[in-house]
Design a protein around this motif. Structure first.
Motif, mmCIF file in Angstrom:
data_model
loop_
_atom_site.group_PDB
_atom_site.id
_atom_site.type_symbol
_atom_site.label_atom_id
_atom_site.label_comp_id
_atom_site.label_asym_id
_atom_site.label_seq_id
_atom_site.Cartn_x
_atom_site.Cartn_y
_atom_site.Cartn_z
ATOM 1 N N GLU A 231 11.482 -4.288 -17.156
ATOM 2 C CA GLU A 231 11.751 -3.688 -18.472
ATOM 3 C C GLU A 231 10.471 -3.413 -19.250
ATOM 4 N N GLN A 232 10.453 -2.296 -19.935
ATOM 5 C CA GLN A 232 9.421 -2.027 -20.948
ATOM 6 C C GLN A 232 9.972 -2.437 -22.313
ATOM 7 N N ASN A 233 11.301 -2.339 -22.429
ATOM 8 C CA ASN A 233 11.976 -2.637 -23.686
ATOM 9 C C ASN A 233 12.057 -4.151 -23.839
ATOM 10 N N ASP B 186 15.545 -1.532 -12.166
ATOM 11 C CA ASP B 186 14.239 -1.031 -12.589
ATOM 12 C C ASP B 186 14.391 -0.193 -13.853
ATOM 13 N N GLU B 187 14.004 -0.766 -14.983
ATOM 14 C CA GLU B 187 14.058 -0.116 -16.287
ATOM 15 C C GLU B 187 15.397 0.576 -16.549
ATOM 16 N N PRO B 188 16.474 -0.206 -16.581
ATOM 17 C CA PRO B 188 17.793 0.421 -16.776
ATOM 18 C C PRO B 188 17.974 1.055 -18.146
ATOM 19 N N PRO C 19 17.242 2.016 -8.700
ATOM 20 C CA PRO C 19 15.864 2.488 -8.823
ATOM 21 C C PRO C 19 15.556 3.087 -10.186
ATOM 22 N N GLU C 20 14.286 3.127 -10.487
ATOM 23 C CA GLU C 20 13.820 3.629 -11.776
ATOM 24 C C GLU C 20 14.303 5.056 -12.039
ATOM 25 N N GLU C 21 14.279 5.885 -10.979
ATOM 26 C CA GLU C 21 14.687 7.284 -11.166
ATOM 27 C C GLU C 21 16.192 7.449 -10.957
ATOM 28 N N TRP D 17 0.844 -1.199 0.000
ATOM 29 C CA TRP D 17 0.000 0.000 0.000
ATOM 30 C C TRP D 17 0.879 1.249 0.000
ATOM 31 N N TYR D 18 0.466 2.252 -0.765
ATOM 32 C CA TYR D 18 0.995 3.613 -0.571
ATOM 33 C C TYR D 18 -0.064 4.364 0.208
ATOM 34 N N GLY D 19 0.167 4.593 1.452
ATOM 35 C CA GLY D 19 -0.861 5.226 2.274
ATOM 36 C C GLY D 19 -2.116 4.383 2.239
ATOM 37 N N GLU D 20 -3.199 4.957 1.741
ATOM 38 C CA GLU D 20 -4.466 4.225 1.701
ATOM 39 C C GLU D 20 -4.631 3.433 0.407
ATOM 40 N N SER D 21 -3.793 3.762 -0.623
ATOM 41 C CA SER D 21 -4.062 3.060 -1.887
ATOM 42 C C SER D 21 -3.357 1.710 -1.937
ATOM 43 N N HIS D 22 -4.175 0.738 -2.175
ATOM 44 C CA HIS D 22 -3.757 -0.657 -2.217
ATOM 45 C C HIS D 22 -3.211 -0.926 -3.619
ATOM 46 N N ILE D 23 -1.908 -1.188 -3.747
ATOM 47 C CA ILE D 23 -1.286 -1.258 -5.073
ATOM 48 C C ILE D 23 -1.002 -2.708 -5.492
ATOM 49 N N LEU D 24 -0.390 -3.481 -4.613
ATOM 50 C CA LEU D 24 -0.123 -4.885 -4.944
ATOM 51 C C LEU D 24 -1.163 -5.755 -4.255
ATOM 52 N N GLY E 4 5.060 -5.644 -17.943
ATOM 53 C CA GLY E 4 3.727 -5.162 -17.602
ATOM 54 C C GLY E 4 3.565 -3.725 -18.040
ATOM 55 N N ARG E 5 2.308 -3.337 -18.220
ATOM 56 C CA ARG E 5 2.051 -1.974 -18.673
ATOM 57 C C ARG E 5 2.421 -0.967 -17.592
ATOM 58 N N ASN E 6 2.403 0.293 -17.977
ATOM 59 C CA ASN E 6 2.633 1.367 -17.002
ATOM 60 C C ASN E 6 1.614 1.247 -15.880
ATOM 61 N N GLY E 7 2.100 1.338 -14.668
ATOM 62 C CA GLY E 7 1.195 1.310 -13.533
ATOM 63 C C GLY E 7 0.792 -0.075 -13.087
ATOM 64 N N ALA E 8 1.391 -1.119 -13.686
ATOM 65 C CA ALA E 8 1.016 -2.488 -13.319
ATOM 66 C C ALA E 8 1.491 -2.847 -11.911
ATOM 67 N N GLY E 9 2.510 -2.144 -11.417
ATOM 68 C CA GLY E 9 3.015 -2.433 -10.074
ATOM 69 C C GLY E 9 4.413 -3.032 -10.063
ATOM 70 N N LYS E 10 5.155 -2.896 -11.155
ATOM 71 C CA LYS E 10 6.496 -3.492 -11.232
ATOM 72 C C LYS E 10 7.458 -2.801 -10.261
ATOM 73 N N THR E 11 7.481 -1.462 -10.345
ATOM 74 C CA THR E 11 8.366 -0.712 -9.442
ATOM 75 C C THR E 11 7.983 -0.957 -7.993
ATOM 76 N N THR E 12 6.679 -0.954 -7.746
ATOM 77 C CA THR E 12 6.215 -1.180 -6.374
ATOM 78 C C THR E 12 6.651 -2.560 -5.882
ATOM 79 N N THR E 13 6.657 -3.540 -6.778
ATOM 80 C CA THR E 13 7.096 -4.874 -6.378
ATOM 81 C C THR E 13 8.571 -4.850 -5.948
HETATM 82 N N1 LIG Z 1 4.285 7.156 -4.275
HETATM 83 C C1 LIG Z 1 3.095 6.718 -4.705
HETATM 84 N N2 LIG Z 1 1.961 7.074 -4.062
HETATM 85 C C2 LIG Z 1 0.765 6.631 -4.465
HETATM 86 N N3 LIG Z 1 0.576 5.823 -5.518
HETATM 87 C C3 LIG Z 1 1.661 5.424 -6.201
HETATM 88 C C4 LIG Z 1 2.973 5.854 -5.836
HETATM 89 N N4 LIG Z 1 3.844 5.303 -6.693
HETATM 90 C C5 LIG Z 1 3.119 4.582 -7.557
HETATM 91 N N5 LIG Z 1 1.809 4.647 -7.274
HETATM 92 C C6 LIG Z 1 0.728 3.943 -7.995
HETATM 93 O O1 LIG Z 1 0.958 2.578 -7.892
HETATM 94 C C7 LIG Z 1 0.621 1.922 -9.101
HETATM 95 C C8 LIG Z 1 1.788 1.066 -9.547
HETATM 96 O O2 LIG Z 1 2.893 1.898 -9.818
HETATM 97 P P1 LIG Z 1 4.311 1.336 -10.206
HETATM 98 O O3 LIG Z 1 5.240 2.481 -10.201
HETATM 99 O O4 LIG Z 1 4.629 0.166 -9.362
HETATM 100 O O5 LIG Z 1 4.041 0.871 -11.681
HETATM 101 P P2 LIG Z 1 5.074 0.321 -12.757
HETATM 102 O O6 LIG Z 1 4.574 -0.998 -13.174
HETATM 103 O O7 LIG Z 1 6.445 0.416 -12.262
HETATM 104 O O8 LIG Z 1 4.828 1.371 -13.941
HETATM 105 P P3 LIG Z 1 5.879 2.006 -14.972
HETATM 106 O O9 LIG Z 1 6.058 1.022 -16.045
HETATM 107 O O10 LIG Z 1 5.161 3.229 -15.477
HETATM 108 O O11 LIG Z 1 7.126 2.327 -14.223
HETATM 109 C C9 LIG Z 1 0.269 3.013 -10.088
HETATM 110 O O12 LIG Z 1 -1.118 3.037 -10.192
HETATM 111 C C10 LIG Z 1 0.762 4.270 -9.458
HETATM 112 O O13 LIG Z 1 -0.087 5.326 -9.744
#
Ligand SMILES: Nc1ncnc2c1ncn2[C@@H]1O[C@H](COP(=O)(O)OP(=O)(O)OP(=O)(O)O)[C@@H](O)[C@H]1O
Ligand SMILES: [Mg+2]
Lengths: 291, 236
Positions: free
Chosen positions: B193-195, B161-163, B88-90, B16-23, B40-49
């Motif tokens: 990777e997206q590539n 993360d997406e080198p 990290p991605e950034e 979770w990021y705060g209240e938002s349940h991501i994984l 996975g597509r953008n926002g799939a949760g790869k970075t969060t994983t």
């Molecule tokens: N710091 C944050 N606070 C709240 N929500 C977040 C935060 N970081 C990411 N999210 C949300 O979590 C979800 C997953 O994000 P994540 O960064 O894990 O995706 P991703 O698969 O790495 O995407 P990308 O390919 O664009 O990097 C997204 O819906 C995003 O909006």
């Protein structure tokens, strides 16, 4: 103005350098704390005062001399700072600046109130250590040994701190954790402990300034409250978070104040605040601040 | 590949990021010496994983075992000391540190990291710019620095993360060679990777993520057979 006495000019310059030493030590501690904890430590003046009281008690209760107090008081008060950080400030992590400011302001009021309750408002004397009594006649002025020591020692501590932060491995952890604590922690560094130690160190610097000031200004419950207002102006002028900036600004404003006292005494108490106002208008992040 | 033991085992990971349940329950594993890619597509949760595995997300549940040890309740500094490292991605290059300081920042967590000379051999650009401010490097150089600094630490599992994000083809190629060489040297790599073309030259296995879950998995050998499905998943 026409009958310029160099003697008086140098005397005011020396007073300025002394004040500048305290400004620099205190604003340096504030800068270090702000960088790591994102907290504007309003308790800094009260902890400076506690440093002086600590030296006073060490001497009068335990018979511990000035030189040992110079080491012990910063350690003890710095340790107290670490406890405050662990028990209170840590809970504010991630919240707005304002919460830390309010908490430390409250702490300052409580600490000062307690000391005022027990010791009133008058000063307790603290003697100059006997090795540093007397002074040097430099021809153009008389230089008391203790004052020379305070300036040289403060400058040394400030520069050593700058060196430790900017040029050492430990300092690189500190700088990195200031930027991105989450990532530094994910590299295996215990960032919460670093934060506690940083706060303790900043507080220790304040306590050190308190001990240094005791023989010059006596030991008073409100000694910190009076000083800290100017120190905050110094911090605003130098820019929050810049290490070298806080040192240079501290000394420079002390000297400027001294010069003002000589050339235009009426303005000596306000000159720092006038400069603060100008800096805020021209360069809101401070002279050395990063945008 | 079956004989290699499982180094990283993720089961029912939620975050979770705060209240938002991501994984919402991520399951996958990485064997020692493998390169595994999360797609996975953008926002799939790869970075969060990756961040959750590293302990960089405050609230997480489920199970993450590294070399048999449960890490879900450990803080990220303790997890790092077990031998995991993240790029990290950034990129996370520190502006107040020069290149050498950035490179030397992560402490050695176990023996067996690459010596600095070898890192400079992999990334000669870094050596030339050793006293530059970290963030004054080009994007590609910053990526090399971000990878280089975790090679020193002795970490056994590298999470990248997406080198290749935003980099020129020639630099992507250089990073590809580096990853291949690291695999040869026995590092285990979890790659996001997206590539997809880039990943397909390196990865042993793929997992596909969507909406905070792993929805599919296949080995590199079965890639051709899964191509249509994959295009669907990734929307390419
Ligand atoms: N710091 C944050 N606070 C709240 N929500 C977040 C935060 N970081 C990411 N999210 C949300 O979590 C979800 C997953 O994000 P994540 O960064 O894990 O995706 P991703 O698969 O790495 O995407 P990308 O390919 O664009 O990097 C997204 O819906 C995003 O909006
Ligand atoms: Mg991502």
């Amino acid at each position: 103005m026409f009958n310029i006495s160099t003697q008086a000019l140098f005397a005011q310059l020396l007073v300025g350098l002394i004040n500048g030493s305290f400004y620099a030590l205190l604003s340096l501690g504030l800068a270090v704390i702000f960088g790591m904890l994102n907290i504007i430590n309003f308790a800094h003046g009260a902890l400076y005062m506690m440093g002086a009281f600590c030296a006073y008690f060490l001497l009068n209760v335990l018979g511990v001399n000035y030189w040992l107090a110079l080491i012990l008081a910063p350690l003890l008060i710095g340790g107290l700072g670490a406890v405050l950080e662990r028990t209170m400030l840590q809970r504010l992590a991630g919240l707005d600046h304002l919460y830390g400011l309010l908490l430390t302001f409250g702490l300052a009021l409580i600490i000062q109130g307690l000391f005022q309750n027990y010791f009133g408002s008058s000063g307790l004397p603290y003697a100059i250590p006997q090795q540093l009594t007397g002074g040097q006649n430099l021809g153009f002025m008389f230089l008391p040994n203790y004052r020379a020591w305070v300036v040289v020692f403060s400058l040394t501590v400030c520069l050593a701190t700058w060196f430790a932060i900017e040029k050492t491995k430990l300092g690189s952890y500190l700088r990195a954790a200031t930027e991105n604590p989450t990532l530094v922690r994910a590299f295996g560094i215990n960032v919460p402990r670093m934060i506690t130690l940083t706060y303790g160190f900043g507080v220790g610097l304040a306590a050190l300034a308190g001990v240094l000031s005791a023989p010059i200004n006596q030991v008073r419950p409100l000694m910190g409250a009076d000083l800290i207002i100017v120190v905050f102006a110094v911090v605003v002028i130098g820019g929050m978070g810049s290490i070298m900036g806080s040192i240079v600004t501290g000394f420079a404003l002390g000297i400027l104040e001294g010069l003002t006292k000589y050339f235009y005494p009426e303005a000596s108490n306000t000159v720092v605040f006038v400069i603060m106002a100008i800096v805020l208008m021209v360069k809101p992040n401070g002279l050395f601040g990063r945008a | 590949m079956d004989e290699a033991r499982v180094l990283l085992d993720v089961k029912g990971l939620q975050a979770w990021y705060g209240e938002s349940h991501i994984l919402h329950g991520v399951d996958f594993s990485v064997r020692e010496g493998e390169v595994v890619t999360l797609l996975g597509r953008n926002g799939a949760g790869k970075t969060t994983t990756l961040k959750s595995i590293m302990g960089m997300i405050g609230k997480r549940t489920g199970s993450v075992q590294f070399d048999g040890q449960e890490t879900i309740n450990l803080t990220s500094d303790r997890i790092a000391r077990l031998g995991l490292a993240i790029c990290p991605e950034e990129r996370g290059i520190f502006a107040s540190l020069n290149v050498l300081e950035n490179l030397m920042l992560p402490p050695q967590v176990r023996p067996g990291g690459l010596p600095v000379e070898q890192i400079f051999e992999l990334f000669p650009n870094l050596k030339e710019r050793i006293s530059s401010q970290g963030t004054k490097l080009s994007g590609g150089e910053q990526q090399m620095l971000a990878i280089g600094r975790i090679l020193r630490t002795g970490a056994r599992l590298l999470m990248l993360d997406e080198p290749t994000e935003g980099l020129a083809p020639v630099i992507i190629e250089q990073i590809g060679h580096t990853i291949a060489r690291l695999k040869q040297q026995g590092f285990t790599i979890l790659l996001v990777e997206q590539n997809f073309r880039f990943a397909s030259t390196l990865a042993d296995r793929f997992y596909v993520m969507e909406h905070g879950r792993v929805i599919d998995a296949f080995a590199n050998a079965d890639l051709a057979a899964n191509m249509d499905k994959l295009h669907d998943y990734l929307g390419v």
